[in-house]
Design an enzyme around this catalytic site. Sequence first.
Site, short mmCIF file in Angstrom:
data_model
loop_
_atom_site.label_atom_id
_atom_site.label_comp_id
_atom_site.label_asym_id
_atom_site.label_seq_id
_atom_site.Cartn_x
_atom_site.Cartn_y
_atom_site.Cartn_z
N TYR A 96 -2.82 12.05 2.89
CA TYR A 96 -3.96 11.55 2.43
C TYR A 96 -3.91 10.66 1.03
CZ TYR A 96 -8.03 12.09 -0.68
OH TYR A 96 -9.25 12.15 -1.41
N HIS B 236 -10.35 0.01 -3.61
CA HIS B 236 -10.20 1.40 -3.31
C HIS B 236 -8.91 2.08 -2.62
CE1 HIS B 236 -13.61 4.68 -2.83
NE2 HIS B 236 -12.45 5.48 -2.45
#
Length: 366
Positions: A27, A255
């Site tokens: 993640y 991002h």
Amino acid sequence: MEDNLPVNVREYQELAKKALPKMAYDYINGGAEDEHTLRENIAAYTRIILRPRVLVDVSKIDMSTTLLGYTMRSPIIVAPTGGHKLAHPEGEKATARAAASCNAIMVLSFSSSCKIEDVASSCNAIRFYQLYVYKNRNVSATLVRRAESCGFKALLLTVDTPMLGRREADIRNKMVFPRSGNLEGLMTTDDHDTTNGSQLERFARATLDPSLSWKDIEWLKSITSMPIFLKGIVTAEDARRAVEAGVAGVIVSNHGARQLDYAPATIAALEEVVRAVAGAVPVLVDGGIRRGTDVFKALALGARAVMVGRPVFFGLAARGEAGARHVIEMLNGELEVAMALCGCRSVGEITRSHVMTEGDRIRSLL
């Protein structure tokens, strides 16, 4: 002092990979789709060459800089990354203390696993808050008010996420995100059904507002007195619009390469944005920074400061608060060495002439 401490960010990443469950590591470390931009964020720095100046008295090095009138020990800011309790039970509170001990600004993520109030009370420091605008504007407005009442000094609006990027590792792992303390009492993240892949992806589809537009900057300005930065700018066109919208600064960011794959590496987009802004507001950059020389290169290309996310998370996962602090200290130390060896006694002396980009080399051959 512990023996055999990691000596660079890469070694901290290796320790974090061993310490974290695969789902958590994938993640934080993963990117969108083919992860081309994820790799390029780091690789693009390697193609920028330093041009050191010699016979300069560098017996005293001053790395301090200012942002919004606040003095920082160095131009390194802790970037917003969500879910620090994936890395350590103290989560963002431990990260906040690590940043404060280094006199570094920390940006608290909207997706923090600790409450805004708990992070604010964990230590005295200058902190900024990162925000998404959700379909339910009241959720975002409530978070802004909470951050402002807790003394946060600026708001970073993420503008590159009208919907979540396709993060295939999270889909494959059926990623389940921990409860977010920021959102407690506002909306739930307790739905752990992973039948159709990533719980995080499904939650984002239900909450992120794809209708977010430039007019919403005015709405945000109307509900807060905090200065607003736009995070997620990678083109001159959007940089100019940001200045016209009256924001306090822009952040060149993709991002962490988790949204649009094949978007430009942030260091490759930085100079375009800096030129478009033309000094009207400060420009920050994040993504791919793993060395103090990377920080130096970003400053030479016009960044006021840099934001570092994954490396601090790796430090937290590997050694808790001490690890997060050590990562920041290592990067500061590397930057100091780079400045000295390039003949720069202060960050103000770092100029465009101290670097040669890939474009510079091509133009020199024409």
